[in-house]
Design an enzyme around this catalytic site. Structure first.
Site, PDB file in Angstrom:
ATOM      1  N   SER A 165      -1.962   0.977  -2.879  1.00  0.00           N
ATOM      2  CA  SER A 165      -0.901   1.960  -2.741  1.00  0.00           C
ATOM      3  C   SER A 165       0.348   1.527  -3.504  1.00  0.00           C
ATOM      4  O   SER A 165       0.288   1.309  -4.698  1.00  0.00           O
ATOM      5  CB  SER A 165      -0.611   2.203  -1.256  1.00  0.00           C
ATOM      6  OG  SER A 165       0.279   3.267  -1.084  1.00  0.00           O
TER       7      SER A 165
ATOM      8  N   ASP B 240       3.248   7.617  -5.944  1.00  0.00           N
ATOM      9  CA  ASP B 240       2.925   6.191  -5.928  1.00  0.00           C
ATOM     10  C   ASP B 240       1.642   5.935  -6.721  1.00  0.00           C
ATOM     11  O   ASP B 240       1.002   6.884  -7.194  1.00  0.00           O
ATOM     12  CB  ASP B 240       2.838   5.679  -4.489  1.00  0.00           C
ATOM     13  CG  ASP B 240       1.662   6.235  -3.713  1.00  0.00           C
ATOM     14  OD1 ASP B 240       1.060   7.223  -4.173  1.00  0.00           O
ATOM     15  OD2 ASP B 240       1.344   5.688  -2.635  1.00  0.00           O
TER      16      ASP B 240
ATOM     17  N   ASP C 113      -1.500   5.289  -6.258  1.00  0.00           N
ATOM     18  CA  ASP C 113      -2.791   5.928  -5.980  1.00  0.00           C
ATOM     19  C   ASP C 113      -2.637   7.410  -5.642  1.00  0.00           C
ATOM     20  O   ASP C 113      -3.591   8.064  -5.257  1.00  0.00           O
ATOM     21  CB  ASP C 113      -3.559   5.197  -4.874  1.00  0.00           C
ATOM     22  CG  ASP C 113      -2.904   5.322  -3.508  1.00  0.00           C
ATOM     23  OD1 ASP C 113      -1.664   5.339  -3.449  1.00  0.00           O
ATOM     24  OD2 ASP C 113      -3.627   5.390  -2.496  1.00  0.00           O
TER      25      ASP C 113
ATOM     26  N   ASP D 271      -1.068   9.221  -3.293  1.00  0.00           N
ATOM     27  CA  ASP D 271      -1.116   9.864  -1.979  1.00  0.00           C
ATOM     28  C   ASP D 271       0.288  10.129  -1.428  1.00  0.00           C
ATOM     29  O   ASP D 271       0.465  11.007  -0.598  1.00  0.00           O
ATOM     30  CB  ASP D 271      -1.983   9.084  -0.981  1.00  0.00           C
ATOM     31  CG  ASP D 271      -1.543   7.658  -0.751  1.00  0.00           C
ATOM     32  OD1 ASP D 271      -0.549   7.216  -1.360  1.00  0.00           O
ATOM     33  OD2 ASP D 271      -2.199   6.963   0.054  1.00  0.00           O
TER      34      ASP D 271
END
Length: 571
Positions: free
Chosen positions: A146, A297, A299, A301
């Site tokens: 993340s 961010d 990734d 999400d």
């Protein structure tokens, strides 16, 4: 120390490759203090799965800790999902070693006779969640850390519904993992069982995102000027395509941050919660007079949203503010379409703003409140199959629209944020004014988060001691207000400190404490599930009679929060 040394020496055996043995041998020979942190515990699953620093050792992300997690998951699937051909799908982000780790995980699954769909290149986490259901898989994995620093990587596990693992599967999988020896990992791939996937799933995901995020037919999308930054992450492969397919044409990408790069060279932290991370984007917005800034961010999400305030300056919304505005937008749309009939709900978490509960209630819709972590919001949907899930979010910049994805989804949430901004603009308002109108109708809610980093074995003990002290010596007054309740989610008891009455909390146990005063001031404390931090959440509120007084009321609430922080000796 001798136990740690014995544990480390096991990594000098033939089970481990030469490179790993050399890394550990050097740490032993130099008497490195780093050895303790690498071996004092095994890598654990937290609110966001397994996440940690890369390197050799049981408390690090590496081929063997990932291999053991995958072997344990494979064993669990074989034992508990009675199917002739089990299937999993694997995605990964832009981080160092993510591609290599993804192939290692694929190898272990295939060696256990499990069919693997492996994305050809980096993909957004919400697409992985979507792909689990889309491809009819029994589980999914995404390799990501993340918004953590560059030295981190991680491993998130999804179940067949596209949501992250929750009880009883999480403890079942962890039980399998913890009983495994590293020598039991099957690394020899069956390449016939590994299928590379890409565009077909991408197209289906983007189409579903647009269907769920493109809310109104009345929106003039060509009139909204958008600045977008992927912060060197995976969203560059999905968000621009989704915006284009939805009909947004005036989109400006921060070119210096377009290229995926695990070093995240232009930011201190690739976290859209930090205003500094979005500075290049807001600078570009000011240069071209854009209406809205979106940053995601690594990734994809979480999303950060910056919009123009009443003075025309770019202002970063916090996750609570974005969640409230987007939830009301969805509720209003459902009401206009006559779809609210008492069978709907929205999702939130125990440390998120209570304002979202009030907004939902004003539309006759209930709010289900879960523990921190989007896996619990996904579980709400699974546990309420006969009810309609409208949308849900959490304070840490995550939002989910509908249930076609069962995790926070910055792709669809980006579209929704732009829908709100575009519709408001053509109606002579703005995203920010829509928020202020919500405050006038309810109260002005101001939230603030402090994270205190405590690294390593000693740090973990310090965090536990801080929470233990808060339990044994509860605060009785906050900024002159009597504390009414103390909710201890570890003991599952809410205690009224005035009447001394105790009430059971009907949620899974979690190491969280929440103080609430008679006037609605809240202070929550919890250890992070993914970083070596203890987090303190502050929420205060006050009436707002008209928009023109928003700046004054906000300043008063900010001052109140600072007084509380000083009072609790957290600054």
């Amino acid at each position: 120390m001798s136990k740690i040394l014995d544990k480390a020496k096991q990594w000098l055996t033939a089970t481990f490759d030469t490179e790993t043995q050399q890394e550990i041998q050097q740490l032993i020979e130099t008497n490195s203090s780093d050895l303790d942190d690498r071996f004092y515990k095994d890598m654990e699953f937290g609110t966001g799965g397994m996440r940690g620093i890369m390197g050799a050792g049981t408390n690090r992300i590496n081929k063997y800790t990932l291999g053991r997690a995958t072997q344990g998951l494979s064993n669990y699937l074989i034992e508990n999902v009675k199917k002739e051909q089990l299937k999993v799908v694997i995605a990964y982000d832009c981080r160092h070693n993510s591609k290599k780790f993804a192939k290692t995980v694929a190898d272990v699954f295939s060696a256990n006779n499990i069919k693997v769909f492996l994305f050809e290149d980096l993909r957004a986490t919400p697409e992985l969640s979507f792909a689990v259901k889309h491809l009819g898989c029994d589980a999914g994995i995404v390799l990501t850390a993340s918004h953590n620093p560059p030295e981190y990587n991680g491993y998130k596990v999804y179940w067949a519904d596209g949501g992250q693992i929750v009880p009883p599967h999480d403890s079942g999988i962890i039980g399998n993992v913890n009983t495994l020896e590293f020598s039991e990992i099957k690394f020899n791939a069956n390449e016939d069982l590994i299928e590379i996937i890409g565009k077909d799933v991408d197209d289906a995901f983007i189409e579903a995102s647009v269907k769920n995020g493109k809310i109104s037919n009345q929106v003039d999308r060509k009139n909204l000027k958008i600045v977008f930054t992927s912060l060197h992450g995976t969203s560059i492969v999905s968000v621009p395509d989704a915006l284009a397919k939805a009909g947004y044409t005036d989109v400006h990408i921060v070119e210096e941050q377009r290229e995926p790069n695990g070093d995240f060279p232009t930011v201190k932290s690739p976290n859209p919660e930090e205003p500094e991370a979005l500075k290049m984007a807001t600078d570009l917005a000011n240069k071209i007079d854009a209406d809205i800034v979106i940053g995601t961010d690594p990734d994809c999400d979480r999303l950060g949203v910056a919009v123009r305030d009443l003075d025309g300056n770019m202002k970063l919304m916090n996750g609570n503010q974005t969640m409230v505005v987007m939830t009301e937008f969805l509720l209003k749309k459902w009401k206009e379409e006559g779809k609210i009939n008492g069978n709907q709900f929205v999702g939130s978490t125990i440390v998120s703003t209570e304002l979202v509960n009030q907004v939902a209630a004003s539309y006759g819709v209930e709010t289900n409140v879960a523990l921190t972590g989007f896996k619990w919001i996904a579980k709400m949907i699974r546990d309420n199959p006969s009810k309609d899930f409208i949308g849900g979010g959490e304070e840490s910049f995550g939002y989910m629209v509908g249930d076609f994805v069962r995790d926070k989804d910055a792709v669809t949430a980006t579209l929704l944020a732009c829908e709100v901004a575009a519709l408001a603009k053509q109606n002579g308002s703005s995203f920010y004014e829509e928020l202020l109108n919500i405050y006038v109708r309810n109260n002005f809610y101001k939230e603030h988060l402090i994270s205190i980093t405590k690294k390593g074995m000693d740090g973990a003990a310090e965090i536990q001691q801080m929470l233990s002290d808060m339990r044994s010596n509860p605060v009785l007054e906050i900024d002159g207000e009597k504390v009414a309740t103390l909710s201890d989610y570890d003991s599952s008891i809410q205690k009224n400190l005035i009447t001394v009455k105790e009430t059971a909390i009907d949620l899974p146990k979690s190491n969280v404490l929440i103080y609430q005063t008679e006037n609605g001031t809240r202070v929550a404390a919890r250890p992070s599930g993914t970083e070596p931090k203890i987090k303190f959440y502050f929420s205060v509120n006050a009436p707002l009679d008209k928009i023109e007084n928003a700046e004054k009321v906000e300043a008063e609430l900010d001052a109140k929060i600072q007084r509380i922080i000083k009072e609790m000796k957290l600054n």
